[in-house]
Write an enzyme that holds these catalytic residues in place. Structure first.
Site, PDB file in Angstrom:
ATOM      1  N   VAL A 156     -40.930  30.208   8.284  1.00 42.84           N
ATOM      2  CA  VAL A 156     -40.751  30.984   7.056  1.00 42.84           C
ATOM      3  C   VAL A 156     -39.251  30.872   6.800  1.00 42.84           C
ATOM      4  O   VAL A 156     -38.457  31.538   7.451  1.00 42.84           O
ATOM      5  CB  VAL A 156     -41.222  32.445   7.229  1.00 42.84           C
ATOM      6  CG1 VAL A 156     -40.905  33.256   5.984  1.00 42.84           C
ATOM      7  CG2 VAL A 156     -42.722  32.491   7.546  1.00 42.84           C
ATOM      8  N   PRO A 157     -38.844  29.977   5.899  1.00 40.42           N
ATOM      9  CA  PRO A 157     -37.479  29.455   5.862  1.00 40.42           C
ATOM     10  C   PRO A 157     -36.407  30.378   5.276  1.00 40.42           C
ATOM     11  O   PRO A 157     -35.829  30.102   4.224  1.00 40.42           O
ATOM     12  CB  PRO A 157     -37.629  28.176   5.034  1.00 40.42           C
ATOM     13  CG  PRO A 157     -38.740  28.501   4.096  1.00 40.42           C
ATOM     14  CD  PRO A 157     -39.701  29.331   4.903  1.00 40.42           C
ATOM     15  N   CYS A 158     -36.083  31.431   5.999  1.00 37.82           N
ATOM     16  CA  CYS A 158     -35.029  32.344   5.552  1.00 37.82           C
ATOM     17  C   CYS A 158     -33.663  31.665   5.539  1.00 37.82           C
ATOM     18  O   CYS A 158     -32.756  32.113   4.832  1.00 37.82           O
ATOM     19  CB  CYS A 158     -35.007  33.602   6.408  1.00 37.82           C
ATOM     20  SG  CYS A 158     -34.937  33.311   8.183  1.00 37.82           S
ATOM     21  N   HIS A 159     -33.518  30.576   6.273  1.00 42.60           N
ATOM     22  CA  HIS A 159     -32.248  29.842   6.280  1.00 42.60           C
ATOM     23  C   HIS A 159     -31.967  29.169   4.935  1.00 42.60           C
ATOM     24  O   HIS A 159     -30.840  28.776   4.670  1.00 42.60           O
ATOM     25  CB  HIS A 159     -32.233  28.799   7.406  1.00 42.60           C
ATOM     26  CG  HIS A 159     -33.267  27.733   7.269  1.00 42.60           C
ATOM     27  ND1 HIS A 159     -34.584  27.934   7.661  1.00 42.60           N
ATOM     28  CD2 HIS A 159     -33.211  26.470   6.782  1.00 42.60           C
ATOM     29  CE1 HIS A 159     -35.271  26.836   7.425  1.00 42.60           C
ATOM     30  NE2 HIS A 159     -34.455  25.929   6.887  1.00 42.60           N
ATOM     31  N   ARG A 160     -32.960  29.058   4.079  1.00 42.27           N
ATOM     32  CA  ARG A 160     -32.783  28.419   2.777  1.00 42.27           C
ATOM     33  C   ARG A 160     -32.254  29.382   1.712  1.00 42.27           C
ATOM     34  O   ARG A 160     -32.102  28.992   0.560  1.00 42.27           O
ATOM     35  CB  ARG A 160     -34.104  27.794   2.317  1.00 42.27           C
ATOM     36  CG  ARG A 160     -34.549  26.646   3.203  1.00 42.27           C
ATOM     37  CD  ARG A 160     -35.846  26.027   2.733  1.00 42.27           C
ATOM     38  NE  ARG A 160     -36.307  25.056   3.718  1.00 42.27           N
ATOM     39  CZ  ARG A 160     -37.584  24.747   3.914  1.00 42.27           C
ATOM     40  NH1 ARG A 160     -38.533  25.302   3.169  1.00 42.27           N
ATOM     41  NH2 ARG A 160     -37.921  23.875   4.845  1.00 42.27           N
TER      42      ARG A 160
END
EC number: 2.1.1.63
Length: 176
Positions: free
Chosen positions: A141-145
């Protein structure tokens, strides 16, 4: 992507190596429930206390095997999306934010305000930021994006260097 409610009878876990350090994967019997990059003992203790579930090392559990393989492919540049059953624990608002995160495509970024608009809460960019920071299934779940409105890297629960590494892997250029 739709999330399922986690089953809290047993907390399965395993650890894998990666370019951002050792990763702890947690799961119920069928769903991935967490991807953590630090503090494994405290994470397992906190999760066990919160749910009453016994933590059991289960490297052969199918969902953990699949998550390990897909993360390996991601880090090798061979995967841009994940196909895993997910069951994060959070509030309704957090789940809404996390589902919105899954719509940010590989190799792109979004701002906190943009994410707030996507979930029809345009004034909630700070709350979106807080929910983003509580994401229990990082990378997948790409919170780094999610980056600042100026295009600069902003907070990441696992550290700015790890965020930079993940974005570099995806070919994203963000301001330092």
């Amino acid at each position: 992507m739709r999330f399922s409610a986690p089953n809290t009878d047993v907390l399965h876990f395993t650890a894998i190596d990666s370019p951002v350090g050792e990763i702890l994967l947690t799961a119920d019997d069928e769903h991935l429930t967490g991807v953590y990059l630090d503090g494994f003992d405290s994470v397992l203790e906190r999760l066990s206390l919160r749910t009453g579930a016994e933590a059991v090392e289960s490297p052969d559990l199918p969902v953990l095997v699949s998550a390990s393989a897909q993360l390996g492919e991601y880090f090798a540049g061979q995967r841009t999306t994940f196909e895993l059953p997910l069951a994060p624990s959070g509030t309704d608002f957090q789940l809404q934010v996390w589902e919105a995160l899954t719509t940010i495509p590989f190799g792109t970024t979004a701002g906190y305000g943009e994410l707030a608009r996507w979930i029809d809460r345009p004034r909630a960019s700070r709350a979106v930021g807080a929910a983003n920071g509580r994401n229990p299934i990082s990378i997948i779940v790409p919170c780094h994006r999610v980056i600042g409105a100026s295009g600069a890297l902003t907070g990441y629960a696992w550290g700015e260097e790890r965020k930079r590494t993940l974005l570099d892997l995806e070919g994203v250029t963000a301001r330092r």
